[in-house]
Every structure is written in structure tokens, then in C-alpha cells.
Design an enzyme around this catalytic site. Structure first.
Site, PDB file in Angstrom:
ATOM      1  N   HIS A   1      -4.082  -2.062  -4.292  1.00  0.00           N
ATOM      2  CA  HIS A   1      -5.487  -2.375  -4.122  1.00  0.00           C
ATOM      3  C   HIS A   1      -6.244  -2.291  -5.142  1.00  0.00           C
ATOM      4  O   HIS A   1      -7.529  -2.082  -5.267  1.00  0.00           O
ATOM      5  CB  HIS A   1      -5.966  -1.559  -3.047  1.00  0.00           C
ATOM      6  CG  HIS A   1      -5.268  -1.303  -1.960  1.00  0.00           C
ATOM      7  ND1 HIS A   1      -4.674  -2.584  -1.154  1.00  0.00           N
ATOM      8  CD2 HIS A   1      -4.918  -0.233  -1.069  1.00  0.00           C
ATOM      9  CE1 HIS A   1      -4.019  -2.135   0.050  1.00  0.00           C
ATOM     10  NE2 HIS A   1      -4.275  -0.749   0.149  1.00  0.00           N
TER      11      HIS A   1
ATOM     12  N   SER B   1       0.888  -1.251  -0.050  1.00  0.00           N
ATOM     13  CA  SER B   1       0.035   0.019   0.017  1.00  0.00           C
ATOM     14  C   SER B   1       0.896   1.227   0.042  1.00  0.00           C
ATOM     15  O   SER B   1       1.659   1.431  -0.827  1.00  0.00           O
ATOM     16  CB  SER B   1      -0.797  -0.191   1.047  1.00  0.00           C
ATOM     17  OG  SER B   1      -1.817   0.942   1.122  1.00  0.00           O
TER      18      SER B   1
END
Length: 273
Positions: A167, A133
Site C-alpha cells: 500500500h 497486503s
């Protein structure tokens, strides 16, 4: 001693913070160190140095690694914390693991404390850099952040001359927004789903690996009619008992051969460290 190759492993999502039963991605990254007991330092800056995140890091890494963490927001570092002389400590690591969270806040804190320059030096020295992330977005020239509010373009450290989106499957709106940003002038780049990691040697994509049999990653670049999204070859790490490690020249060459078109065709030349 022969200089180590600069390497970055950018996780679209996953690792110890998301995969409770252990992560093949973490095993893959550790295997790249070629150390029997790697020195691993955790940077939880993007989470505001959240205690629970630090605890989970130590639970995962301390049994097999010389684990430490660096906090910028807490004076009480606790066992394994780095109080001062960040540069000496980070440059002595085999692996620097950057946690997820708010990439904008993290980059601001790093620049205020001079960590941006230290991490660039560590990368050039051959310390492996990785993270999911925010810990992926930070290494790129540009990144799509959607931590709070509307998606926005963020300028990263620029070690990798591409853009990045994470993501990619868990938050479907990111795909649409990433296409829009790339079509509007954001650098061409790479997108990865949760459980998938992009492994760069110098600035060239050497491999894409996954802890899931169906994990995917993509090259995204502008085209006349919008953008072109090209699937990358992704190796499933659970296919064999042993985690494949592209440590030899032949393995590195083979990995580059599969994904070389991804780096070459988005208009970036390999940059020497």
C-alpha cells in the site's frame, strides 16, 4: 516430470478483493500455472475467514478454476472447504492465494496449525504462492505492518530474504515509516503500490507488473544519509491484449535483466529452493 520453479507473486494491493471489474494481476498469476483449469486454494486467515471474502473468491475463481478454501476459524467450511489433511490438499494445488487482513494474527494461526511448514514445502514443490497486503508481507523475512496501531516490524515466513512494504501509495505514512525502519536496521527490501505485483522466481525478482498504467514499485536499502529508494521497471499488463507470461527461459532471463540489480544490490544472493 520436470520440477516446477518456486514462485511467489506479492501484491502491494489489488486483485479480486480490491478491483471490482476484474484484475489483470489475478489473470497474470493464473497464467503462470500453465493449467487449463488451475487448482486454486484460498487462505482467508488474515480476515478471520470472513464470509464475504470467501464468497468473493468463489465468484472470481470458480468459473475457470477448481476453487477451494481453507478455514482455521470456522468449523462449517461450506462447499469447497477443506476439513482436514491440510498438507495433502495444499500440496496438490497449482496456486495458493492468501487474502489480506491482519498479518500478525495470520502468521500466529498458521504456526499454531503447522501451515508455515506446509507452505514452505508447497513453495519448494513449485506451487505458486500469491496474495495482496498481508498475503504479500507473509512471504518475506521481515515486513512492515500497520494493520492496528503504530507501524511495527513483523517476522514473516522468510521464503524471500528481504523486507516488504505494501500500500505504498494508498497509505503515504507507510513510505516514511518503511524508510525509517530500513534505516534503523530492517532488512533492505521492496515496496509496491496498490495494483502492482512483485514476481519472484526462487528468491530473485523476475518482474514487476501492474494493473495500472502508472503503478510503481521500489527497491529500498540503507545508505549513509538514510535510505536509497530506487524505482523498478514495471510492466503495465493492460498494454497488450494478452497478459505477458515469463514462462520460458528467454522471457525469464529478460525480466531478470531489467530488475536483477534490485536483487543483487540489496546484498542478497539467490537461494536455491
Amino acid at each position: 516430470m520436470r520440477p516446477r520453479t518456486p514462485q511467489i507473486v506479492a501484491l502491494g494491493g489489488g486483485g479480486f478483493s480490491m478491483e471490482k471489474e476484474g484484475s489483470l494481476l489475478d489473470e497474470y498469476v493464473l497464467s503462470l500455472t500453465d493449467a487449463s483449469r488451475p487448482r486454486v486454494c484460498f487462505l482467508p486467515t488474515a480476515s478471520g475467514d470472513a464470509d464475504h471474502y470467501v464468497v468473493r473468491f468463489y465468484r472470481r475463481f470458480s468459473p475457470s478454476c477448481d476453487a477451494s478454501h481453507l478455514s482455521l476459524f470456522r468449523r462449517d467450511q461450506g462447499t469447497g472447504g477443506v476439513e482436514d489433511d491440510f498438507a495433502t490438499h495444499l500440496l496438490a494445488q497449482d496456486l495458493i492465494y492468501v487474502g489480506g487482513g491482519n498479518v500478525v494474527s495470520m502468521l500466529g494461526a498458521w504456526r499454531a496449525h503447522g501451515l508455515d511448514a506446509i507452505l514452505r514445502k508447497a513453495w519448494r514443490k513449485g506451487v505458486i504462492l500469491c496474495g495482496p497486503s498481508a498475503g504479500s508481507l507473509c512471504w518475506f523475512e521481515e515486513a512492515l505492518s500497520a494493520f492496528h496501531g503504530a507501524p511495527r516490524s513483523v517476522k514473516g515466513l522468510g521464503l524471500l530474504p528481504y523486507s516488504n512494504c505494501v500500500h505504498y501509495d494508498a497509505e503515504p505514512a507507510r513510505r516514511e515509516e518503511y524508510h525509517r525502519f530500513v534505516g534503523d536496521g530492517m532488512r533492505p527490501g521492496f515496496a509496491a503500490e496498490d495494483g502492482v505485483a512483485l514476481h519472484f522466481r526462487h528468491t530473485r525478482l523476475a518482474a514487476a507488473v501492474s494493473s495500472r498504467p502508472d503503478g510503481r514499485a521500489f527497491r529500498v536499502k540503507p545508505a549513509r544519509d538514510g535510505v536509497v529508494e530506487t524505482p523498478l521497471h514495471v510492466d503495465y499488463l493492460g498494454a497488450d491484449l494478452e497478459v505477458p507470461v515469463p514462462s520460458s527461459q528467454s522471457a525469464d532471463t529478460a525480466a531478470c535483466a531489467r530488475n536483477d540489480i534490485a536483487s543483487e544490490s540489496i546484498g542478497q544472493e539467490p537461494v536455491a529452493a
